[in-house]
Structures are given as C-alpha cells and as structure tokens.
Design a protein around this motif. Structure first.
Motif, PDB file in Angstrom:
ATOM      1  N   PRO A  57       0.851  -1.197   0.000  1.00 22.39           N
ATOM      2  CA  PRO A  57       0.000   0.000   0.000  1.00 22.39           C
ATOM      3  C   PRO A  57       0.886   1.245   0.000  1.00 22.39           C
ATOM      4  O   PRO A  57       2.069   1.168   0.337  1.00 22.39           O
ATOM      5  CB  PRO A  57      -0.785  -0.109   1.305  1.00 22.39           C
ATOM      6  CG  PRO A  57       0.072  -0.931   2.205  1.00 22.39           C
ATOM      7  CD  PRO A  57       0.866  -1.853   1.313  1.00 22.39           C
ATOM      8  N   THR A  63       1.512  -6.599   5.468  1.00 26.26           N
ATOM      9  CA  THR A  63       0.836  -5.701   4.542  1.00 26.26           C
ATOM     10  C   THR A  63       1.482  -5.693   3.164  1.00 26.26           C
ATOM     11  O   THR A  63       1.015  -5.054   2.267  1.00 26.26           O
ATOM     12  CB  THR A  63       0.846  -4.267   5.082  1.00 26.26           C
ATOM     13  OG1 THR A  63       2.196  -3.948   5.385  1.00 26.26           O
ATOM     14  CG2 THR A  63      -0.008  -4.139   6.295  1.00 26.26           C
ATOM     15  N   GLN A  82       8.958   9.227  15.107  1.00 30.74           N
ATOM     16  CA  GLN A  82       7.808   9.202  16.009  1.00 30.74           C
ATOM     17  C   GLN A  82       8.302   9.417  17.429  1.00 30.74           C
ATOM     18  O   GLN A  82       9.268   8.797  17.844  1.00 30.74           O
ATOM     19  CB  GLN A  82       7.094   7.852  15.927  1.00 30.74           C
ATOM     20  CG  GLN A  82       6.470   7.624  14.569  1.00 30.74           C
ATOM     21  CD  GLN A  82       5.732   6.298  14.525  1.00 30.74           C
ATOM     22  OE1 GLN A  82       5.041   5.952  15.469  1.00 30.74           O
ATOM     23  NE2 GLN A  82       5.906   5.573  13.455  1.00 30.74           N
ATOM     24  N   ARG A 138      15.582   0.403  12.604  1.00 27.84           N
ATOM     25  CA  ARG A 138      15.153   1.680  13.203  1.00 27.84           C
ATOM     26  C   ARG A 138      16.290   2.251  14.018  1.00 27.84           C
ATOM     27  O   ARG A 138      17.174   1.518  14.462  1.00 27.84           O
ATOM     28  CB  ARG A 138      13.989   1.449  14.184  1.00 27.84           C
ATOM     29  CG  ARG A 138      12.856   0.672  13.626  1.00 27.84           C
ATOM     30  CD  ARG A 138      11.895   1.585  12.934  1.00 27.84           C
ATOM     31  NE  ARG A 138      10.733   0.803  12.523  1.00 27.84           N
ATOM     32  CZ  ARG A 138       9.579   1.339  12.187  1.00 27.84           C
ATOM     33  NH1 ARG A 138       9.438   2.642  12.197  1.00 27.84           N
ATOM     34  NH2 ARG A 138       8.576   0.578  11.814  1.00 27.84           N
ATOM     35  N   ILE A 160       6.419  -3.392   7.693  1.00 28.92           N
ATOM     36  CA  ILE A 160       6.266  -3.081   9.097  1.00 28.92           C
ATOM     37  C   ILE A 160       5.300  -1.927   9.188  1.00 28.92           C
ATOM     38  O   ILE A 160       5.450  -0.922   8.511  1.00 28.92           O
ATOM     39  CB  ILE A 160       7.616  -2.743   9.731  1.00 28.92           C
ATOM     40  CG1 ILE A 160       8.477  -4.007   9.723  1.00 28.92           C
ATOM     41  CG2 ILE A 160       7.445  -2.214  11.127  1.00 28.92           C
ATOM     42  CD1 ILE A 160       9.857  -3.797  10.257  1.00 28.92           C
ATOM     43  N   ASN A 161       4.301  -2.104   9.981  1.00 33.26           N
ATOM     44  CA  ASN A 161       3.230  -1.131  10.002  1.00 33.26           C
ATOM     45  C   ASN A 161       3.436  -0.118  11.113  1.00 33.26           C
ATOM     46  O   ASN A 161       3.524  -0.471  12.267  1.00 33.26           O
ATOM     47  CB  ASN A 161       1.907  -1.881  10.209  1.00 33.26           C
ATOM     48  CG  ASN A 161       0.734  -0.991   9.963  1.00 33.26           C
ATOM     49  OD1 ASN A 161       0.855   0.016   9.273  1.00 33.26           O
ATOM     50  ND2 ASN A 161      -0.384  -1.363  10.519  1.00 33.26           N
ATOM     51  N   ASP A 162       3.549   1.113  10.735  1.00 29.69           N
ATOM     52  CA  ASP A 162       3.645   2.157  11.742  1.00 29.69           C
ATOM     53  C   ASP A 162       2.264   2.645  12.082  1.00 29.69           C
ATOM     54  O   ASP A 162       1.621   3.238  11.236  1.00 29.69           O
ATOM     55  CB  ASP A 162       4.382   3.372  11.183  1.00 29.69           C
ATOM     56  CG  ASP A 162       5.860   3.126  11.102  1.00 29.69           C
ATOM     57  OD1 ASP A 162       6.525   3.946  10.516  1.00 29.69           O
ATOM     58  OD2 ASP A 162       6.294   2.104  11.633  1.00 29.69           O
ATOM     59  N   LEU A 182       7.252  -0.596  23.005  1.00 25.82           N
ATOM     60  CA  LEU A 182       6.995   0.317  21.892  1.00 25.82           C
ATOM     61  C   LEU A 182       5.587   0.167  21.331  1.00 25.82           C
ATOM     62  O   LEU A 182       4.932   1.150  21.012  1.00 25.82           O
ATOM     63  CB  LEU A 182       8.030   0.089  20.790  1.00 25.82           C
ATOM     64  CG  LEU A 182       9.443   0.545  21.161  1.00 25.82           C
ATOM     65  CD1 LEU A 182      10.439   0.046  20.131  1.00 25.82           C
ATOM     66  CD2 LEU A 182       9.524   2.049  21.283  1.00 25.82           C
ATOM     67  N   ALA A 183       5.110  -1.057  21.218  1.00 22.67           N
ATOM     68  CA  ALA A 183       3.822  -1.281  20.560  1.00 22.67           C
ATOM     69  C   ALA A 183       2.668  -0.639  21.319  1.00 22.67           C
ATOM     70  O   ALA A 183       1.715  -0.158  20.720  1.00 22.67           O
ATOM     71  CB  ALA A 183       3.572  -2.771  20.394  1.00 22.67           C
ATOM     72  N   ARG A 186       9.022   1.769   3.447  1.00 21.97           N
ATOM     73  CA  ARG A 186       9.570   0.582   4.110  1.00 21.97           C
ATOM     74  C   ARG A 186       9.833  -0.519   3.094  1.00 21.97           C
ATOM     75  O   ARG A 186      10.806  -1.268   3.218  1.00 21.97           O
ATOM     76  CB  ARG A 186       8.636   0.089   5.214  1.00 21.97           C
ATOM     77  CG  ARG A 186       8.496   1.086   6.337  1.00 21.97           C
ATOM     78  CD  ARG A 186       8.245   0.433   7.685  1.00 21.97           C
ATOM     79  NE  ARG A 186       9.351  -0.376   8.144  1.00 21.97           N
ATOM     80  CZ  ARG A 186      10.470   0.109   8.686  1.00 21.97           C
ATOM     81  NH1 ARG A 186      10.644   1.402   8.823  1.00 21.97           N
ATOM     82  NH2 ARG A 186      11.433  -0.698   9.082  1.00 21.97           N
ATOM     83  N   ILE A 217       8.168   8.849  21.226  1.00 27.14           N
ATOM     84  CA  ILE A 217       7.587   7.844  22.125  1.00 27.14           C
ATOM     85  C   ILE A 217       7.575   8.305  23.579  1.00 27.14           C
ATOM     86  O   ILE A 217       6.887   7.728  24.410  1.00 27.14           O
ATOM     87  CB  ILE A 217       8.262   6.465  21.979  1.00 27.14           C
ATOM     88  CG1 ILE A 217       9.718   6.508  22.399  1.00 27.14           C
ATOM     89  CG2 ILE A 217       8.129   5.946  20.545  1.00 27.14           C
ATOM     90  CD1 ILE A 217      10.245   5.120  22.733  1.00 27.14           C
ATOM     91  N   THR A 222       4.016   3.303  19.544  1.00 32.16           N
ATOM     92  CA  THR A 222       4.475   3.080  18.192  1.00 32.16           C
ATOM     93  C   THR A 222       4.419   1.594  17.929  1.00 32.16           C
ATOM     94  O   THR A 222       5.032   0.820  18.629  1.00 32.16           O
ATOM     95  CB  THR A 222       5.935   3.547  18.067  1.00 32.16           C
ATOM     96  OG1 THR A 222       6.010   4.873  18.513  1.00 32.16           O
ATOM     97  CG2 THR A 222       6.392   3.452  16.635  1.00 32.16           C
ATOM     98  N   ILE A 223       3.642   1.227  16.941  1.00 32.83           N
ATOM     99  CA  ILE A 223       3.566  -0.193  16.640  1.00 32.83           C
ATOM    100  C   ILE A 223       4.727  -0.543  15.734  1.00 32.83           C
ATOM    101  O   ILE A 223       4.844  -0.038  14.626  1.00 32.83           O
ATOM    102  CB  ILE A 223       2.248  -0.505  15.912  1.00 32.83           C
ATOM    103  CG1 ILE A 223       1.072   0.052  16.685  1.00 32.83           C
ATOM    104  CG2 ILE A 223       2.116  -2.003  15.668  1.00 32.83           C
ATOM    105  CD1 ILE A 223       0.541  -0.750  17.787  1.00 32.83           C
ATOM    106  N   LEU A 224       5.600  -1.360  16.222  1.00 31.58           N
ATOM    107  CA  LEU A 224       6.776  -1.697  15.453  1.00 31.58           C
ATOM    108  C   LEU A 224       6.778  -3.159  15.040  1.00 31.58           C
ATOM    109  O   LEU A 224       7.737  -3.663  14.511  1.00 31.58           O
ATOM    110  CB  LEU A 224       8.029  -1.408  16.270  1.00 31.58           C
ATOM    111  CG  LEU A 224       8.293   0.076  16.483  1.00 31.58           C
ATOM    112  CD1 LEU A 224       9.373   0.266  17.518  1.00 31.58           C
ATOM    113  CD2 LEU A 224       8.690   0.738  15.188  1.00 31.58           C
ATOM    114  N   THR A 225       5.699  -3.837  15.327  1.00 38.02           N
ATOM    115  CA  THR A 225       5.686  -5.251  15.011  1.00 38.02           C
ATOM    116  C   THR A 225       5.356  -5.442  13.533  1.00 38.02           C
ATOM    117  O   THR A 225       4.728  -4.618  12.901  1.00 38.02           O
ATOM    118  CB  THR A 225       4.626  -5.971  15.849  1.00 38.02           C
ATOM    119  OG1 THR A 225       3.431  -5.216  15.753  1.00 38.02           O
ATOM    120  CG2 THR A 225       5.044  -6.056  17.287  1.00 38.02           C
ATOM    121  N   GLU A 230       3.139   2.040   2.915  1.00 40.29           N
ATOM    122  CA  GLU A 230       4.270   1.160   3.214  1.00 40.29           C
ATOM    123  C   GLU A 230       5.394   1.270   2.196  1.00 40.29           C
ATOM    124  O   GLU A 230       6.363   0.498   2.251  1.00 40.29           O
ATOM    125  CB  GLU A 230       3.792  -0.297   3.259  1.00 40.29           C
ATOM    126  CG  GLU A 230       2.899  -0.609   4.443  1.00 40.29           C
ATOM    127  CD  GLU A 230       3.625  -0.380   5.757  1.00 40.29           C
ATOM    128  OE1 GLU A 230       4.763  -0.877   5.900  1.00 40.29           O
ATOM    129  OE2 GLU A 230       3.063   0.317   6.622  1.00 40.29           O
TER     130      GLU A 230
END
Lengths: 428, 191
Positions: A135, B22, A193, A164, B41-43, A231-232, A141, A195, B15-18, A138
């Motif tokens: 998409p 996608t 970003q 990162r 990797i979805n941010d 982080l998540a 990345r 955190i 922050t979603i880094l997992t 992305e």
C-alpha cells in the motif's frame, strides 16, 4: 513534529544533489574507493497518480550509504530501462558498472505492484528478481526492504536498511524551558515518532534484544529513574528509582536483565537487575566512578567505564562478578563502550588532548583504531550487521547523527534541523 | 525562594513496530532460491496518553539570580550568600579555594535555619560521554555536600541530584561555555 518537516535531504559523495524530499539531510562525507559500482535506474511507473515515493531513489541512497556500493549518478546514465528487454549491458559495462538495478511500479486500486531485478553487467545475467505488493503507506519501508534484499545478495551480509534508530532530541521552548523527546525513526531518519517527551532530561535509550522494548533514564520527577517502555503499546514500567544515580541501562543479550549504574551506596557502581524477580546484584565495589556497563554479545562479560586509575578508562569483568581488568591504555579518556554484534570489536568514546572521537578496539589484539575526526563525538552504537557505527557529533554548534564504517573509510551524517539530536541507538 | 509548583505531564505515545503482513512478495524469474519474507512493518501511531498522576516539579532558579523569598543578604552582591553556583575545573570534583567561603556562608545559613532544605545540583560540560558526566556531576555535588556536613549541616537538609551535561547553563561549545557548565547549583527549597 513541525521541526522535522524542516529537515532537508541533501548530498551524495562530495557534491550536493538535492533530492525531492524536504525532511532531513544525509550527507556522505567520505566514500570507499573499493566500493562496488552499482547503477540503480529510476523505477518506471504506471498509474493514475504520480508515484508517492521514489523507490529507486531510496534504494540508490540506501546502497550508497552502506559503504559497500558506489552508486551511479542518474544524469550519467545513457538509458533508463525499466524492463529486462530494454537493458543493453554494453552501456553499463562502458560506464564501469558491476551491477544494474531496474524496476517498475504499477498502481492498481490503491495498491502498488513493484517489480525489480538486479543484473550482473559483465555476465549479462539476472542475479535476482522480485515482485511485491505494497500500500502507499508502506512504500518507503518496502523500498528499504528491497535495499536489504539486494545488499544481502551482493555482499553476503545482512541488510540494515529496514531497521530503526532511537535517539533523544532537545529543543528550546524559549523562556529557559526545553522539551526533551525520545524518538524512533527509520535508519535514514524518516518517519520520526515521539515515544516519550518531558520538560526534564531524557537519557541513555537502550533497545531490548528483541527490539520490542526500550529502557531509558528520565528526570521527569526531578530525580533520575529508569523506565522500560514497550513500543507497541506505549506502556512503561519504572524499574529503578533509588536515591542518587539511576543510569546507563544495558540489556543482557537474553533480555532478562538490565545492567545499570546506581550510587545509592555512595559511589556509582555497576549492578545487575533481574527484570522478572527484581533482584539486584552489585557487581563493582570500587571507591571510584564505575558506570556505562555494556554486555558482551555472549552475555559472559561486562565492559564498563571507571576512573579508578585517575582518568576514565574501560574495564572488563565477568557478568556474574569477579576480577576486573583494565582494557584501554591509550588516550586520556576512554568511555561509553559498545560491543559489535559479533563481539569482536568494541566501540568507545576516545578522548585525547581535548578531542573526543569514536574509536574501535579489536578485542583479539586490543589495538585501538580512531575512526572519526570530530571534537565532540559520543554515544557509538553498532548497526546489527556490524558494518557501521552510528554516533552523535557536533560541528559549528549543530548537533547531528553520523555513521562511520568500522574501517573508518566511509562517513555520513544525518542533520536534523533546529533541534539537538543525541544518543542514537540502532535497533537489533 | 518561592517554589513554583507546576504539573509536568509526561506524554508517551505508542508506536507499533511489530511486523504486519501488509506487503506481499513473490520471486521473479529462476534466481534466488531462498525467499525472504517481505512483510512490511506497520507504523501505527496510536493516541498518546498523559500520565494522569502527573508529576509535581519545581521551577528552580539557582545560578546568579536572586533567591526571592530568602533574606536580602541573598541578593546583596557583597554577601557570599549571593553566590549560589560553585564552579569546577575540567574532570575534577575538587572545590576550588575561591568557593570555600561561599560554601561556608551557605553552611552557616543552613545551620542557623535548620528547617531550610537545599538541593545541590551537579552539572558537567558536554565533553566526553553522558553517563560518565552524570557520575562526575554527582561527585561535584557530593564534594560540596561533604564540606557542608563538616561544617555541621544536617544530612536531612541536603539533597543531591546530578544532571551531568543535560542542563547546561551556557549553550556555547567552547571553553567559555564549558567553564560555566562545570558547576554545582545551590537551590534553596520551599520558603
């Protein structure tokens, strides 16, 4: 982050080549002559709108920054093929290229199909080819991922472009107030970003070995405390808030423990905190400063900074306690050590006659090689494949992040406009 | 000096880094046998939250400024109490002779006012590594504290915090700034 919008992307090896993205600045200040010549042709595009992200340009920039490749400037290309049929290998041979990367992007209902191929210019054969879908959100990345695939295939080393970095920024708010932020970004500095953010200093961010958590020091309560943040979710736990110093967190390679510096018993000493049982083991007992622990990648040893000999120098000891041995003997000042992922090299801040530079010790021979030429270089951190060391530097009042290859031959810098940037750490 | 209490909220955003699948990928041609997973990797920047408890903090003056709320002797330049910053040499936590009378004056004041508390903030210049500078800043503050204790000041009146190089007083990058940053600030509390 409005100040990040003002970062500017400039420059490649020796000359400025402004790229169409106004977020940050990467400048390769020294390249390697032995680097492999590679031509990354701008990717072709078919779709209703423009290509939201210039994938070819990102791949070109990633490979160029790796130190392993010398990329070909677009204006020197004789043709710009995007399909295998259009490639004339003799052109690329004449340009002295070893490898050629071509690709095309096709937009389809908001998705982007990306296909790319790498050719050996002299053999006239395909080295690899992939097709992938992404998409729009992305695409950057995906571009970094393509760089990783190419890098790994051509060098045999793991790519580092989809990793990162974490770092601290500090920005004046006027009126003597500052805002300190802990930020995570792509390794080229894009997509920053925040955190954590605080009016009081934040320090010493350290990735957990699985890359899911970060330990750091915060003065938000006007005393030092160490936090571990996931982080998540953004959730965090305070893991140390003893009287005095709570500093320099370093994860054990198994992720179960943190080595840290506490001064609760008087002097700063190295401790190991078991994160599940919360038991604390004191490792050093000197009357001097002992701080900045770092684990060897096999977990067997800890290297730390101590001024027990009068000046700060690096020492090594078993991580379960035991005899402490001095490691560094050259220069007035050696501190802030960080192991390479294979444990063969140790990066440090090396001070000599008032200049503080990044140096690397070969752990087998104990020889020290000074890699940088700054006056205020600090906080070295290895890339996960061991090829580059990221560090913080300063010139002319501007603080920036820089990376140097471990032979010192390739240098690059990431300039963040209008804020202090410091303490970078590369994700595992 | 008046303690100007402010609530300092620490904002943390997630922050979603997992990895999330996608991005699909397939290999082209007959080339590389191994196909790595190209999962993107979805941010996802989820909403940040404010720590509800907040933190109480104090605006701290220190330095050369007058200490409002304390007596007039603190703003009289001829009185050693007007000096509330002790400066140090490079990589040293030894108190220089010039500052011995200043520390003695503050010790006398603290002895005469046993309810008065003071924070000794240790600082360093920007050279060298940051955590080492935290340790050095603490040693500087401890040098001042131990001189005060020798003069009879109670432990309970003294608090130490080291900010290392994190809170410079001067923002230049040469010796003229560095010498202003190698310091201990005496920050009177309460009143």
């Amino acid at each position: 982050m409005s100040f990040f919008r003002r970062m500017l992307l400039v420059g490649l090896i020796g000359f400025y080549a402004p790229v169409n993205h106004a977020e940050m600045s990467i400048e390769i200040t020294e390249g390697i002559e032995s680097a492999m010549p590679i031509a990354v042709v701008p990717f072709g595009f078919q779709g209703s709108t423009g290509m939201p992200v210039n994938i070819g340009s990102i791949v070109n920039s990633d490979l160029g920054r790796s130190g392993y490749f010398k990329t070909l400037d677009e204006q020197n290309m004789l043709s710009r093929p995007s399909t295998a049929e259009a490639v004339r290998f003799n052109e690329w041979q004449a340009l002295g290229q070893n490898y050629l990367v071509i690709g095309q992007v096709t937009e389809q209902a908001g998705q982007y199909n990306i296909q790319f191929q790498v050719f050996d210019v002299y053999k006239g054969t395909q080295v690899l080819g992939y097709r992938m879908t992404s998409p729009a959100s992305e695409l950057r990345r995906t571009a970094h991922h393509i760089s990783d695939i190419i890098f790994e295939k051509l060098t045999g080393n793991k790519g580092i472009f989809s990793g990162r970095i974490i770092y601290i920024t500090s920005q004046s708010q006027g009126n003597k107030q500052r805002i300190h932020q802990l930020q995570v970004a792509d390794v080229d500095g894009f997509n920053p970003q925040t955190i954590a953010s605080s009016p009081e200093p934040l320090m010493s961010p350290a990735w957990s070995p699985d890359g899911r958590q970060v330990a750091y020091v915060s003065f938000e309560r006007k005393t030092a405390a160490i936090y571990v943040q996931t982080l998540a979710t953004g959730e965090r736990q305070k893991v140390a808030e003893f009287p005095g110093i709570n500093g320099a967190p370093a994860w054990s390679p198994d992720g179960q423990k943190l080595a840290l510096t506490l001064s609760k018993d008087g002097n700063p000493d190295i401790y190991v905190l078991n994160l599940s049982t919360r038991s604390l083991t004191k490792l050093t007992q000197s009357y001097a400063i002992d701080t900045e622990p770092t684990w060897s990648p096999d977990g067997s040893h800890i290297v730390f900074t101590s001024d027990r000999g009068g000046k700060p120098q690096l020492y090594i000891m078993p991580s379960t306690g035991g005899q402490e041995k001095r490691l560094t003997f050259t220069g007035d000042y050696n501190a802030g050590a960080s192991f390479s992922p294979d444990g063969k090299n140790l990066a440090m801040v090396h001070g000599n006659r008032g200049d503080y530079r990044i140096a690397v010790m070969d752990m087998a021979t104990r020889t020290v090689n000074v890699l940088t030429e700054g006056r205020l270089d600090e906080s070295p951190s290895f890339a996960p494949n061991g090829s580059l060391i990221l560090y913080a530097s300063r010139k002319g009042g501007v603080g920036y992040l820089s990376a140097v290859s471990i032979d010192g031959k390739m240098q690059q810098k990431l300039v963040f406009d209008s804020s202090e940037v410091r303490e970078p750490a590369w994700s595992p | 000096m008046k303690l100007n209490r402010t609530i300092l909220a620490l904002a943390i955003s997630a922050t979603i880094l997992t990895a999330c699948g996608t991005t699909d990928e397939e290999e082209l041609g007959l080339t590389d046998g191994s196909q790595s997973n190209a999962a993107g990797i979805n941010d996802a920047s989820t909403s940040g939250f404010n720590n509800g408890s907040g933190f109480s903090g104090s605006e701290m003056g220190g330095g050369f400024g007058s200490a409002g709320g304390l007596g007039p002797e603190f703003s009289d330049p001829s009185n050693p109490l007007s000096k509330q910053t002790i400066y140090f040499m490079l990589d040293s936590s030894q108190v220089q002779q010039d500052f011995v009378p200043v520390i003695a004056a503050h010790s006398q004041y603290l002895l005469a006012n046993p309810g008065q508390r003071i924070v000794l903030e240790g600082h360093g210049d920007e050279r060298g590594s940051r955590e080492y500078n935290i340790a050095l800043g603490e040693q500087r503050a401890k040098s001042v504290a131990s001189m005060m204790k020798v003069q009879g000041v109670s432990d309970s009146q003294l608090e130490i915090v080291s900010y290392g190089e994190e809170k410079p007083a001067a923002f230049g990058h040469d010796e003229s700034s560095w010498e202003l940053n190698r310091r201990v600030e005496l920050v009177y509390q309460g009143n």
